[in-house]
Design an enzyme around this catalytic site. Structure first.
Site, short mmCIF file in Angstrom:
data_model
loop_
_atom_site.label_atom_id
_atom_site.label_comp_id
_atom_site.label_asym_id
_atom_site.label_seq_id
_atom_site.Cartn_x
_atom_site.Cartn_y
_atom_site.Cartn_z
N HIS A 72 12.56 21.01 -6.49
CA HIS A 72 12.02 20.32 -5.32
C HIS A 72 10.54 20.67 -5.17
CE1 HIS A 72 12.99 24.27 -3.71
NE2 HIS A 72 12.36 24.00 -2.58
N HIS A 74 8.52 22.06 -2.95
CA HIS A 74 7.89 23.09 -2.14
C HIS A 74 7.00 23.92 -3.06
CE1 HIS A 74 10.94 22.94 1.42
NE2 HIS A 74 9.82 22.34 1.74
N ASP A 76 6.47 27.07 -3.68
CA ASP A 76 6.96 28.19 -4.50
C ASP A 76 7.73 27.70 -5.72
OD1 ASP A 76 8.79 27.36 -2.49
OD2 ASP A 76 9.95 29.19 -2.66
N HIS A 77 7.95 26.38 -5.83
CA HIS A 77 8.66 25.81 -6.98
C HIS A 77 7.78 24.87 -7.79
CE1 HIS A 77 12.57 27.32 -5.44
NE2 HIS A 77 11.87 27.30 -4.33
N HIS A 155 19.04 21.02 0.97
CA HIS A 155 17.88 21.79 1.44
C HIS A 155 17.12 20.94 2.46
CE1 HIS A 155 15.05 25.00 1.31
NE2 HIS A 155 14.10 24.36 0.66
N ASP A 222 16.81 26.30 -3.97
CA ASP A 222 16.95 26.28 -2.52
C ASP A 222 18.01 25.31 -1.99
OD1 ASP A 222 14.78 27.68 -3.36
OD2 ASP A 222 13.46 27.02 -1.75
N HIS A 280 14.63 34.70 -6.14
CA HIS A 280 14.03 33.95 -5.03
C HIS A 280 14.27 34.72 -3.72
CE1 HIS A 280 13.59 30.59 -2.09
NE2 HIS A 280 12.81 30.03 -2.99
ZN LIG Z 1 11.83 28.21 -2.47
#
Ligand SMILES: [Zn+2]
Length: 318
Positions: A72, A74, A76-77, A155, A222, A280
């Site tokens: 996805h 976001h 951090d990904h 998520h 997530d 994570h």
């Molecule tokens: Zn994340």
């Protein structure tokens, strides 16, 4: 097929954790990011910020990559995609690299792939996902192509988990082959066709071999606990799964669309997972042993509470 630093590798199928932090990097954890080596396939999953440099620390060159898969959009990904793609371009990586992601995130993927001025010579094939299903076939050395598929997670933003399944094969029994008088190219012919006509009669593949299950791998980021988590994890050799929170903060996990270590380990235990990789982690926790203790209350298989640059081999074939 492609050059990679052999001295860093312990297995032809292994996971490298580039980073293991959720949301924000910490002093000890880079933003999320993972590389899966699967024979000649090298998949970069969820490149968070700093993934280019973490790859350097792990001895993984951009040229090695054969695919990028994003759960996805976001940060951090995905924030690291910008740097990794520019590196793919700078290094003039010759192969076309498929980039798989939720279709609703296309705008951000395109931004990340064209985020500053540089001379573009990367070859990417963007592949937006809008439903569950097969993403691609992935070459494999022993049993032929494995199937990479995606399933929608639960998520706050559209997110997909991934699963790689190698087909089941058969293990030839040399003694029984010799007994049946089958040698040389006839062995391959029997494996391909299932039966072989010999001077002594018809030999069936199952007479001279035993089942050899294919290997499987799942990547679940997530999400709240949902059906897709269970079906992605079912019976896999290795499960890489987020455990952002501990059970004492399960309310937060639910509210923010995440899992606890207890939930992740329960899924692994009840799904027959052989090697569980927890990752994570929220910055609120400082002691990784807490995740291990919580997971161990329900799961007794191979367990890794991932740290940056950990390398975890896919367990030996059953
Ligand atoms: Zn994340």
């Amino acid at each position: 097929m492609f050059q990679r630093p052999a001295h860093h590798r312990v297995s032809s199928r292994e996971l490298v954790a580039l980073g293991t932090a959720s949301q924000v990097p910490t002093r000890t954890r880079n933003h999320n990011g993972y590389v899966l080596f699967w024979d000649d396939e090298v998949i970069l999953f969820d490149p968070g910020e700093g993934s280019q440099r973490q790859m350097l620390h792990a001895g993984i060159s951009a040229t090695a990559l054969t695919r990028i898969a994003i759960t996805h959009l976001h940060g951090d990904h995905s924030l690291g995609l910008a740097g990794v793609v520019q590196r793919i371009s700078l290094d003039a990586v010759p192969q076309t690299i498929p980039v798989v992601f939720p279709a609703s995130g296309r705008r951000w993927v395109e931004n990340l792939c064209d985020s500053t001025a540089y001379y573009h010579q990367e070859r990417l094939a963007l592949q937006g996902l809008s439903r569950d299903g097969v993403v691609s076939r992935v070459p494999g050395e022993l049993h032929g192509p494995a199937v990479l598929r995606a399933e929608r997670l639960d998520h706050s933003l559209e997110a997909y988990g991934y699963r790689l399944d190698e087909p089941d094969g058969r293990r030839m029994d040399p003694a029984r082959l010799a007994e049946a008088g089958i040698t040389g190219p006839d062995v391959g012919r029997l494996a391909q066709e299932g039966t072989l006509r010999t001077e002594r009669g018809v030999v069936r593949l199952e007479d001279v071999s035993s089942p050899r299950p294919g290997q499987s791998f799942a990547f679940v980021m997530d999400t709240r606990l949902c059906d897709a988590v269970w079906s992605l994890a079912a019976g896999v050799d290795m499960l890489v799964i987020e455990s952002t929170y501990l059970d004492r903060d399960s309310g937060l996990a639910r509210d923010h669309g995440h899992l606890t270590a207890l939930q992740a380990a329960t899924v692994a235990a009840q799904s027959g997972v052989r090697s569980l990789v927890l990752t994570h982690f929220s910055q609120r926790y400082t002691d990784p042993a807490e995740f291990e203790r919580e997971a161990r209350t329900v799961y007794d298989g191979e367990l890794t509470v991932a740290a940056d640059l950990d390398r975890v081999a896919v367990p030996r074939r059953r």
